[in-house]
Every structure is written in structure tokens, then in C-alpha cells.
Design a protein around this motif. Structure first.
Motif, PDB file in Angstrom:
ATOM      1  N   ALA A  72     -61.788   9.475 -21.799  1.00  8.24           N
ATOM      2  CA  ALA A  72     -62.561   9.957 -22.876  1.00  8.24           C
ATOM      3  C   ALA A  72     -61.933  11.007 -23.755  1.00  8.24           C
ATOM      4  O   ALA A  72     -62.548  11.107 -24.867  1.00  8.24           O
ATOM      5  N   HIS A  73     -60.817  11.624 -23.729  1.00 10.48           N
ATOM      6  CA  HIS A  73     -60.146  12.382 -24.525  1.00 10.48           C
ATOM      7  C   HIS A  73     -58.679  12.194 -24.860  1.00 10.48           C
ATOM      8  O   HIS A  73     -58.849  11.034 -25.719  1.00 10.48           O
ATOM      9  N   GLN A  74     -57.862  12.857 -24.416  1.00  8.52           N
ATOM     10  CA  GLN A  74     -56.565  12.178 -24.822  1.00  8.52           C
ATOM     11  C   GLN A  74     -56.008  10.848 -24.977  1.00  8.52           C
ATOM     12  O   GLN A  74     -55.624  10.258 -26.042  1.00  8.52           O
ATOM     13  N   THR A  75     -56.430   9.994 -23.827  1.00 15.12           N
ATOM     14  CA  THR A  75     -55.973   8.796 -23.401  1.00 15.12           C
ATOM     15  C   THR A  75     -56.864   7.929 -24.627  1.00 15.12           C
ATOM     16  O   THR A  75     -56.381   7.007 -25.178  1.00 15.12           O
ATOM     17  N   GLY A  76     -58.093   8.169 -24.867  1.00 17.34           N
ATOM     18  CA  GLY A  76     -59.061   7.237 -25.541  1.00 17.34           C
ATOM     19  C   GLY A  76     -58.811   7.873 -27.094  1.00 17.34           C
ATOM     20  O   GLY A  76     -59.421   7.032 -28.099  1.00 17.34           O
ATOM     21  N   HIS A  77     -58.097   8.651 -27.712  1.00 14.44           N
ATOM     22  CA  HIS A  77     -57.919   9.200 -28.952  1.00 14.44           C
ATOM     23  C   HIS A  77     -56.441   8.846 -29.565  1.00 14.44           C
ATOM     24  O   HIS A  77     -56.208   9.779 -30.429  1.00 14.44           O
ATOM     25  N   ASN A  78     -55.584   8.448 -28.820  1.00  9.59           N
ATOM     26  CA  ASN A  78     -54.329   8.495 -29.328  1.00  9.59           C
ATOM     27  C   ASN A  78     -54.032   7.313 -30.055  1.00  9.59           C
ATOM     28  O   ASN A  78     -54.953   6.629 -30.538  1.00  9.59           O
ATOM     29  N   SER A  79     -52.521   7.144 -30.514  1.00 10.58           N
ATOM     30  CA  SER A  79     -52.393   5.924 -31.472  1.00 10.58           C
ATOM     31  C   SER A  79     -52.082   4.517 -31.145  1.00 10.58           C
ATOM     32  O   SER A  79     -51.688   3.755 -31.751  1.00 10.58           O
ATOM     33  N   GLY A  80     -52.169   4.495 -29.819  1.00 14.13           N
ATOM     34  CA  GLY A  80     -51.936   3.212 -28.919  1.00 14.13           C
ATOM     35  C   GLY A  80     -50.609   2.715 -29.002  1.00 14.13           C
ATOM     36  O   GLY A  80     -50.323   1.645 -28.988  1.00 14.13           O
ATOM     37  N   GLY A 132     -31.833  12.848 -20.007  1.00 12.73           N
ATOM     38  CA  GLY A 132     -32.066  13.300 -18.624  1.00 12.73           C
ATOM     39  C   GLY A 132     -33.154  13.973 -18.439  1.00 12.73           C
ATOM     40  O   GLY A 132     -33.408  14.005 -17.285  1.00 12.73           O
ATOM     41  N   SER A 133     -34.132  14.217 -19.446  1.00  8.79           N
ATOM     42  CA  SER A 133     -35.456  14.695 -19.193  1.00  8.79           C
ATOM     43  C   SER A 133     -36.184  13.631 -18.607  1.00  8.79           C
ATOM     44  O   SER A 133     -35.978  12.696 -18.552  1.00  8.79           O
ATOM     45  N   LEU A 134     -37.492  14.543 -17.852  1.00 12.11           N
ATOM     46  CA  LEU A 134     -38.367  13.712 -17.411  1.00 12.11           C
ATOM     47  C   LEU A 134     -38.950  12.832 -18.356  1.00 12.11           C
ATOM     48  O   LEU A 134     -39.128  11.708 -18.303  1.00 12.11           O
ATOM     49  N   LYS A 135     -39.324  13.220 -19.506  1.00 16.39           N
ATOM     50  CA  LYS A 135     -39.620  12.549 -20.529  1.00 16.39           C
ATOM     51  C   LYS A 135     -38.927  11.351 -21.058  1.00 16.39           C
ATOM     52  O   LYS A 135     -39.377  10.276 -21.127  1.00 16.39           O
ATOM     53  N   ALA A 136     -37.427  11.598 -21.352  1.00 19.14           N
ATOM     54  CA  ALA A 136     -36.695  10.487 -21.668  1.00 19.14           C
ATOM     55  C   ALA A 136     -36.755   9.316 -20.557  1.00 19.14           C
ATOM     56  O   ALA A 136     -36.910   8.361 -20.778  1.00 19.14           O
ATOM     57  N   ARG A 137     -36.473   9.771 -19.385  1.00 20.26           N
ATOM     58  CA  ARG A 137     -36.268   8.860 -18.039  1.00 20.26           C
ATOM     59  C   ARG A 137     -37.665   8.317 -17.800  1.00 20.26           C
ATOM     60  O   ARG A 137     -37.605   6.933 -17.725  1.00 20.26           O
ATOM     61  N   MET A 138     -38.899   8.630 -17.914  1.00 18.30           N
ATOM     62  CA  MET A 138     -40.166   8.178 -17.579  1.00 18.30           C
ATOM     63  C   MET A 138     -40.675   7.418 -18.687  1.00 18.30           C
ATOM     64  O   MET A 138     -41.250   6.282 -18.876  1.00 18.30           O
ATOM     65  N   CYS A 139     -40.309   7.740 -19.873  1.00 22.41           N
ATOM     66  CA  CYS A 139     -40.833   6.821 -21.156  1.00 22.41           C
ATOM     67  C   CYS A 139     -39.860   5.654 -21.444  1.00 22.41           C
ATOM     68  O   CYS A 139     -40.770   4.735 -21.559  1.00 22.41           O
ATOM     69  N   SER A 199     -48.136  13.312 -25.352  1.00 19.80           N
ATOM     70  CA  SER A 199     -47.273  11.932 -25.519  1.00 19.80           C
ATOM     71  C   SER A 199     -45.867  12.237 -25.214  1.00 19.80           C
ATOM     72  O   SER A 199     -45.317  13.228 -25.461  1.00 19.80           O
ATOM     73  N   PRO A 200     -45.242  11.423 -24.644  1.00 18.70           N
ATOM     74  CA  PRO A 200     -45.560  10.194 -24.442  1.00 18.70           C
ATOM     75  C   PRO A 200     -46.187   9.425 -22.892  1.00 18.70           C
ATOM     76  O   PRO A 200     -45.821   8.780 -22.365  1.00 18.70           O
ATOM     77  N   ALA A 201     -47.183  10.523 -22.754  1.00 19.80           N
ATOM     78  CA  ALA A 201     -47.772  10.311 -21.178  1.00 19.80           C
ATOM     79  C   ALA A 201     -48.271   9.035 -20.996  1.00 19.80           C
ATOM     80  O   ALA A 201     -48.349   8.469 -19.937  1.00 19.80           O
ATOM     81  N   ALA A 202     -49.069   8.527 -22.151  1.00 21.03           N
ATOM     82  CA  ALA A 202     -49.664   7.081 -21.986  1.00 21.03           C
ATOM     83  C   ALA A 202     -48.704   6.070 -21.548  1.00 21.03           C
ATOM     84  O   ALA A 202     -48.903   5.282 -20.735  1.00 21.03           O
ATOM     85  N   THR A 203     -47.583   6.054 -22.379  1.00 23.50           N
ATOM     86  CA  THR A 203     -46.601   5.167 -22.228  1.00 23.50           C
ATOM     87  C   THR A 203     -45.946   5.274 -21.084  1.00 23.50           C
ATOM     88  O   THR A 203     -45.810   4.161 -20.123  1.00 23.50           O
ATOM     89  N   SER A 204     -45.769   6.391 -20.500  1.00 25.72           N
ATOM     90  CA  SER A 204     -45.264   6.918 -19.179  1.00 25.72           C
ATOM     91  C   SER A 204     -45.893   7.108 -18.055  1.00 25.72           C
ATOM     92  O   SER A 204     -45.658   7.314 -16.783  1.00 25.72           O
ATOM     93  N   SER A 205     -47.359   6.539 -18.163  1.00 27.38           N
ATOM     94  CA  SER A 205     -48.259   6.925 -17.203  1.00 27.38           C
ATOM     95  C   SER A 205     -48.114   6.142 -15.946  1.00 27.38           C
ATOM     96  O   SER A 205     -48.247   7.007 -14.622  1.00 27.38           O
ATOM     97  N   LEU A 206     -47.623   5.063 -15.737  1.00 23.72           N
ATOM     98  CA  LEU A 206     -47.364   4.423 -14.550  1.00 23.72           C
ATOM     99  C   LEU A 206     -46.176   5.031 -13.580  1.00 23.72           C
ATOM    100  O   LEU A 206     -46.185   5.081 -12.664  1.00 23.72           O
ATOM    101  N   GLU A 207     -45.169   5.522 -14.384  1.00 22.80           N
ATOM    102  CA  GLU A 207     -44.046   6.225 -14.022  1.00 22.80           C
ATOM    103  C   GLU A 207     -44.605   7.712 -13.456  1.00 22.80           C
ATOM    104  O   GLU A 207     -44.073   8.091 -12.485  1.00 22.80           O
TER     105      GLU A 207
END
Length: 399
Positions: free
Chosen positions: A42-50, A61-68, A377-385
Motif C-alpha cells: 500500500a505504501h513504498q512498494t505500490g508507489h515506486n517507479s517500477g 561490497g555494500s549490501l545494496k550493491a550485492r543484493m541489487c 530503493s533498491p529494496a524492491a529490486t533486492s526484495s527476494l535477496e
């Protein structure tokens, strides 16, 4: 009513659903998932750029880099397996002036360090992808894609139900207490008694952590990202995704153009302080939320650091012409008349007391608890990780 389970997950956005999916479908744990709204995402996920991000912006080496980077592939695989509409169409990051070529080259180096398929192209080559673009050089990123994250969430939710998970909507966490044998979460519909609590509450993650007896150092500060979309007759100006070179003096990416999975073209977002944690418009106001933001020392330190930039963002928020001018740097044919307002989003950004924005995913562990305290962001892209990462921490607690 009292429900007994292995894990209670608070938050029904894509991170909460992906975490529950990993725990239930892949690992066989019993899960109850709580969402305070009547619908998922209803919030961040449903209002992002897709966007399915590639992972080029983040510190190697960051979590964002590796998980994204991993999440880019796992999200595409999940979409293919489950028939979710998506497209891997690539994007251009464009240097509009000669001064931006240096930062563009730095970005290319970071992409290489993160294992992102990207290459520098000339202005003429860039226009083979985007005939209307203006630039002196560009970075072509092949693995960027687009998807409907609400559709992803619906598939995750359906599969959770099929595998026996309990999904409680309209069920905010009202109180959390712990005894010798379990952690208990009170909701309007009853109490969930679990061995482990997972907090994926997004815009309210710090508050849920405090409900659970934690004292998180970071505070969630909401930033609204406002979007326009191009009128149907102007959509042909953009074939895919066009981004500016990020301003190193500003912690967000800047307004960009994105052709969505339904064919519409979104423009944005800017970044202004929201007056409510779920404040999608200027008139959305919460005295409690604003006091929470303004009483935090980091807010004022951030404001001093980015005062001039903040003023420009507010001015752009209040002026369609200014917004259009920012887009016209990338695609000169875009005018204010081409823009119609689109739904805004709110970013749950964790901030430290010194005013610095937490620039990586942030997790906090305690006995029987796992808190996801920063997942913008980029949590939606990285969500499964992220779900796999959190599930690993949960599994350790369940041993």
C-alpha cells in the motif's frame, strides 16, 4: 483470538512478503504476516517507479550493491516463472555537459566493480536508443528493467496462502511484549505468539522496533517523491529509461524519465520532506509525525547541509515549469504542457543523529527479533535477496 506460529512478520510490503515467502515456501516455517492496511504493497512498494535496478550506483561490497545485482536476476527469474509482465529494456545515464563526463566515468567504474553490464557510448550512439535525448556522452546499462511490483506482491501473497501462511490485513501491531517462551504482538484482531519477530514495517520500522523494546539509533524521516507522467501524445519522446548523472552533492538520483510496463512514461521523482509519514500531498499533515521528524537532531543537521538544494527541490515541487525544465535537460522536447500529475511516493529514509542518511540496507538483531531499519530503493529490486538474508538470521534464532 491467539495465533501461535514460528515467525510473525510485521509489514506487508514487498520486503515483508518476500521474507515471509522465503520462510514459508522455501524453508517450511509457520508464519503470520501482519499488515496495517487493507491491501498489500500500500505504501513504498505500490508507489515506486517500477524499475528493476541494475546496481551501478552503490558502494562496491555494500549490501545494496550485492543484493541489487543479485536481486536484478532473481526478480527477473521470479517474473518469468510466474508470468508477471516485465521487460529488461536497459537505460541510459546521460552526461548533458562536459563537466558531467568525469562523474559519468566514475559511475562506469563503479558499475564494473559491482559486476553490472554497462558501457560508455557517444552522443550519437545514445540517440540510437533514445532519438530525443540530449547529451555529450552516456552510460548504457543493459540489465535495467521495468515491472509491476504490486503484481509481484500479489503472487507472493497468493503463494503464501497456498502454503499455509496466515496473512492478516488491517492488523497493525498495537503492542509487543516478550515473555520467557515467546514474543507476542497485539493487533485489533487478536494476539500473535511467535518464536521470532521480523520487523519489515518500512515507514514505521523505527516505531515498531521501539514497540519491541529496542532503541534504534536511526530515525525514519519521510521524503516525498513527486511524479508527473507524459501525456499520451508525448510518450513517443521516450523509448525506455533516461537518467541524469547523479549530483554528488545531493543524496538522491534526480528526476528521470521511465517508460512503465503499461506504456505510460513517468517523470520524477523530486525529493521533499513529507509532513506525514504517509504524506503523498502537501496537505497531508500529521502533528505527531512532523514532531517526530523535527525533534530529531539529525533533521536539522541535514537541513543545514542541504539547505540550498532543499529550497530548489521545494521550488520544483511547486512549479510544473521548473519540473519540466529539469526534464528538458535530458529531453529538450519535453515541455510543461506535456506533463500531467501522477501519484507520489514516500521514501522511508533512515537518518542518523549526525544528519547523515543511512546509505546501505540496515538490519538490527536482538534475541528473538530481526529489524529491517533501512530498506529504501533498491529494496524492491533486492526484495527476494533481502528476504533470504533476513530468513538466514531468523533460522539462526530458531535453531
Amino acid at each position: 483470538m491467539v495465533a501461535n506460529t514460528d515467525v510473525v512478520v510485521v509489514g506487508g510490503g514487498i520486503v515483508g512478503l518476500a521474507t515471509a515467502h522465503e520462510l514459508v515456501v522455501r524453508r517450511g516455517h509457520k508464519v503470520v504476516l501482519l499488515e496495517k492496511e487493507a491491501t498489500w504493497a500500500a505504501h513504498q512498494t505500490g508507489h515506486n517507479s517500477g524499475v528493476i535496478h541494475a546496481g551501478l550506483y552503490y558502494k562496491p561490497g555494500s549490501l545494496k550493491a550485492r543484493m541489487c545485482v543479485a536481486g536484478n536476476q532473481s526478480m527477473v527469474d521470479f517474473a518469468r516463472k510466474n508470468g508477471i509482465p516485465h521487460e529488461v529494456n536497459g537505460k541510459l545515464v546521460v552526461a548533458v555537459t562536459g563537466e558531467e563526463i568525469g562523474p559519468l566515468n566514475v559511475l562506469a567504474e563503479r558499475a564494473a566493480a559491482n559486476g553490472v553490464p554497462a558501457r560508455t557510448v557517444t552522443a550519437a550512439q545514445a540517440r540510437e536508443y533514445e532519438p530525443e535525448v540530449q547529451c555529450v556522452a552516456a552510460l548504457r546499462v543493459e540489465s535495467t528493467g521495468i515491472i509491476d511490483y504490486k503484481a509481484v506482491c500479489q503472487v507472493l501473497a497468493d503463494q503464501l496462502v497456498d502454503h499455509g501462511a496466515e496473512l492478516w490485513s488491517a492488523s497493525p501491531a498495537l503492542a509487543i511484549r516478550e515473555n520467557s517462551s515467546a514474543i507476542e504482538v497485539a493487533t485489533p484482531h487478536g494476539v500473535v505468539r511467535a518464536k521470532v519477530l521480523v520487523n519489515c514495517a518500512g515507514l514505521h520500522a523505527d516505531r515498531v522496533a521501539r514497540l519491541a523494546g529496542r532503541r534504534p539509533q536511526a530515525r525514519i524521516v519521510p521524503f516525498r517523491g513527486e511524479y508527473y507522467e507524459l501525456r499520451p501524445e508525448a510518450r513517443s519522446l521516450v523509448n525506455g529509461l533516461i537518467y541524469p548523472v547523479p549530483d554528488p552533492a545531493f543524496p538522491f538520483l534526480g528526476v528521470h524519465l521511465t517508460r512503465m510496463i503499461d506504456g505510460s512514461v513517468h517523470a520524477g521523482p523530486n525529493a521533499v520532506l513529507a509532513l506525514r509519514r504517509e504524506g503523498y500531498r502537501w496537505r497531508d499533515f500529521s502533528a505527531t509525525d512532523l514532531a517526530d521528524t523535527l525533534s530529531f537532531p539529525g533533521t536539522w543537521r541535514l537541513a543545514r547541509k542541504y539547505a540550498a538544494t532543499g529550497v530548489r527541490e521545494v521550488a520544483r515541487s511547486l512549479s510544473r515549469r521548473r519540473f519540466a525544465d529539469s526534464l528538458a535537460r535530458l529531453v529538450p522536447s519535453v515541455t510543461a504542457d506535456d506533463l500531467v500529475p501522477a501519484a507520489a511516493g514516500v521514501r522511508a529514509q533512515a537518518m542518523l543523529p549526525d544528519g547523515s542518511l543511512v546509505d546501505d540496507f540496515l538490519f538490527e538483531l536482538a534475541a528473538r527479533q530481526v529489524h529491517v531499519l533501512n530498506a529504501p530503493s533498491p529494496a524492491a529490486t533486492s526484495s527476494l535477496e533481502i528476504g533470504r538474508h533476513v530468513a538466514d538470521k531468523v533460522s539462526d534464532q530458531l535453531l
